[in-house]
Design a protein around this motif. Structure first.
Motif, mmCIF file in Angstrom:
data_model
loop_
_atom_site.group_PDB
_atom_site.id
_atom_site.type_symbol
_atom_site.label_atom_id
_atom_site.label_comp_id
_atom_site.label_asym_id
_atom_site.label_seq_id
_atom_site.Cartn_x
_atom_site.Cartn_y
_atom_site.Cartn_z
ATOM 1 N N LEU A 99 0.855 -1.185 0.000
ATOM 2 C CA LEU A 99 0.000 0.000 0.000
ATOM 3 C C LEU A 99 0.891 1.236 0.000
ATOM 4 C CD1 LEU A 99 -3.144 0.322 0.215
ATOM 5 C CD2 LEU A 99 -2.791 0.857 2.621
ATOM 6 N N ARG A 100 0.894 1.967 -1.098
ATOM 7 C CA ARG A 100 1.744 3.148 -1.212
ATOM 8 C C ARG A 100 0.902 4.391 -0.957
ATOM 9 N NH1 ARG A 100 5.406 1.492 -6.531
ATOM 10 N NH2 ARG A 100 6.253 -0.429 -5.634
ATOM 11 N N MET A 101 1.197 5.076 0.141
ATOM 12 C CA MET A 101 0.383 6.186 0.617
ATOM 13 C C MET A 101 1.285 7.385 0.923
ATOM 14 S SD MET A 101 -2.560 5.925 3.558
ATOM 15 C CE MET A 101 -1.446 5.192 4.767
ATOM 16 N N PRO A 102 1.683 8.150 -0.093
ATOM 17 C CA PRO A 102 2.665 9.235 0.100
ATOM 18 C C PRO A 102 2.276 10.252 1.162
ATOM 19 C CG PRO A 102 2.291 8.824 -2.235
ATOM 20 C CD PRO A 102 1.262 8.029 -1.499
ATOM 21 N N THR A 103 0.979 10.573 1.265
ATOM 22 C CA THR A 103 0.559 11.609 2.210
ATOM 23 C C THR A 103 0.449 11.087 3.639
ATOM 24 O OG1 THR A 103 -1.806 11.156 1.891
ATOM 25 C CG2 THR A 103 -0.757 12.734 0.385
ATOM 26 N N GLY A 104 0.345 9.767 3.806
ATOM 27 C CA GLY A 104 0.141 9.216 5.141
ATOM 28 C C GLY A 104 -1.264 9.437 5.664
ATOM 29 N N LYS A 105 -2.189 9.803 4.759
ATOM 30 C CA LYS A 105 -3.572 10.069 5.161
ATOM 31 C C LYS A 105 -4.522 9.215 4.318
ATOM 32 C CE LYS A 105 -2.521 14.817 6.559
ATOM 33 N NZ LYS A 105 -2.815 16.250 6.347
ATOM 34 N N PRO A 106 -5.016 8.099 4.864
ATOM 35 C CA PRO A 106 -5.887 7.214 4.088
ATOM 36 C C PRO A 106 -7.316 7.699 3.934
ATOM 37 C CG PRO A 106 -5.579 6.342 6.298
ATOM 38 C CD PRO A 106 -4.684 7.553 6.185
ATOM 39 N N GLY A 107 -7.701 8.742 4.673
ATOM 40 C CA GLY A 107 -9.083 9.204 4.627
ATOM 41 C C GLY A 107 -9.976 8.369 5.532
ATOM 42 N N THR A 108 -11.233 8.774 5.650
ATOM 43 C CA THR A 108 -12.161 8.103 6.571
ATOM 44 C C THR A 108 -12.411 6.652 6.169
ATOM 45 O OG1 THR A 108 -13.257 10.218 7.036
ATOM 46 C CG2 THR A 108 -14.437 8.200 7.630
ATOM 47 N N ALA A 109 -12.776 6.437 4.900
ATOM 48 C CA ALA A 109 -13.064 5.079 4.431
ATOM 49 C C ALA A 109 -11.801 4.229 4.430
ATOM 50 C CB ALA A 109 -13.684 5.129 3.034
ATOM 51 N N GLY A 110 -10.695 4.811 4.018
ATOM 52 C CA GLY A 110 -9.433 4.076 3.993
ATOM 53 C C GLY A 110 -8.972 3.697 5.388
ATOM 54 N N SER A 111 -9.166 4.587 6.345
ATOM 55 C CA SER A 111 -8.797 4.289 7.732
ATOM 56 C C SER A 111 -9.588 3.103 8.258
ATOM 57 C CB SER A 111 -9.048 5.507 8.623
ATOM 58 O OG SER A 111 -8.249 6.598 8.237
ATOM 59 N N LYS A 112 -10.888 3.093 7.949
ATOM 60 C CA LYS A 112 -11.730 1.980 8.392
ATOM 61 C C LYS A 112 -11.274 0.670 7.746
ATOM 62 C CE LYS A 112 -16.536 0.420 8.700
ATOM 63 N NZ LYS A 112 -16.213 -0.941 8.226
ATOM 64 N N ALA A 113 -10.901 0.748 6.466
ATOM 65 C CA ALA A 113 -10.444 -0.452 5.763
ATOM 66 C C ALA A 113 -9.177 -1.015 6.398
ATOM 67 C CB ALA A 113 -10.206 -0.128 4.285
#
Length: 340
Positions: free
Chosen positions: A81-95
């Protein structure tokens, strides 16, 4: 659990955890730690890899699908999982929280991030991932420690250098670890089992390619569009690859974004440059860039850099060299309709 970068290799020998989180602002160290995890997984039969790029609209569906799917090529796989900003968002965080709650024993999740701010490290997804696996924070190497880091790298490759040569090399790379690594490998051609001296470093510098990535970035910061585009064509003609050039642009753009944010919050530019650890020799051109690039323009450039990354990896039909030319034009402060 939190572990240090130098502890990662030993931890991987003891036990392969279900999730690894690598975060920081040093592309070379991130890359090396990710390679450690990949090699350890491969040694234990993880023969396939799914790569997921996290963008603003990340819902986590790709993560769910990858975790549940059966590979055609191997029984076990890495989900990267490549996440440059380090912020997955609400749905991404839950996932991510859901994934960690019930990880598949046939998968290892490798999360690769840029710098994650302290507030984000207190978020539920971060704490959950860290508790279930390992998080490794890659700290920048400051000017005081860089010579020692260079010396350790040289020693690991069977080379040694006198203090003056190490100081000269540290000054040349100005804190850029990827550049330092490239220069160290170049010195292998000149060392010939002898101690590296100032003369050895100077000889390697004199034999450098006519067009170099660092000069290209400097031209972009100074707003010299024609010189920058000419250097880009030179690098292309010398056989360089986009994926070798892009990380340095990405690093520079992240620094500019952080600076522009702080300036927008009312902080003085000199203090901002100090906070971002901008080297004294680069403060002048960084100021020039910040005077002509707005926060929205820098955001646009970061998005374009992500498009280039996907193109270079074959994930889109766009020509990565053409996109890089557009990025350079915009980074120098010009508009595409005028420059192209």
């Amino acid at each position: 659990m939190k572990i240090k970068a130098e502890q990662l290799a030993q931890q991987l020998k003891k036990q392969l955890l279900p999730v690894y989180l690598l975060h920081g602002d040093e592309p070379l160290l991130i890359q090396e730690c990710a390679d450690h995890v990949r090699r350890a997984c491969k040694a234990q039969g993880f023969g396939d890899r799914d790569i997921i790029h996290v963008e603003n609209n990340f819902t986590g569906e790709e993560l769910y699908a990858s975790n549940q799917s059966i590979s055609l090529f191997a029984d076990r796989k890495i989900i990267e999982l490549r996440m440059p900003t380090g912020k997955p968002g609400t749905a991404g965080s839950k996932a991510l929280v859901d994934y960690v709650a019930n990880p598949s024993p046939d998968n290892v999740l490798l999360i690769i991030c840029g710098k994650i701010e302290s507030a984000s490290q207190r978020s539920k997804w971060f704490k959950t991932v860290e508790a279930a696996g390992a998080s490794v924070q890659l700290w920048p190497i400051n000017a005081r420690d860089l010579p020692r880091w260079i010396e350790q790298r040289l020693r690991a490759l069977g080379m040694q250098a006198n203090p003056d040569a190490i100081e000269l090399l540290a000054d040349r790379v100005e804190g850029n670890l990827l550049a330092a690594s490239q220069e160290i490998h170049k010195l292998q051609l000149y060392a010939e089992q002898e101690t590296i001296t100032v003369e050895t470093v100077m000889a390697a510098v004199a034999d450098s390619a006519r067009y170099n990535i660092f000069g290209l970035i400097d031209s972009c910061l100074e707003g010299d569009t024609l010189s920058a585009l000419k250097m880009l064509q030179g690098l292309k003609s010398e056989g360089n690859q986009v994926f070798a050039i892009l990380p340095l642009f990405t690093r520079e753009l992240r620094n500019l974004y952080a600076c522009a944010q702080q300036i927008g919050d009312g902080h003085g530019i000199d203090r901002v440059l100090q906070n971002q650890r901008i080297w004294d020799s680069r403060k002048r051109i960084t100021k020039i860039a910040l005077q002509k690039l707005s926060l929205s323009r820098i955001t646009r450039l970061i998005q374009l850099a992500n498009d280039i990354d996907q193109s270079a990896k074959g994930m889109s039909k766009a020509n990565s060299w053409d996109l890089l030319e557009q990025l350079i034009t915009l980074m120098t402060g010009r508009e595409l309709a005028i420059a192209l």
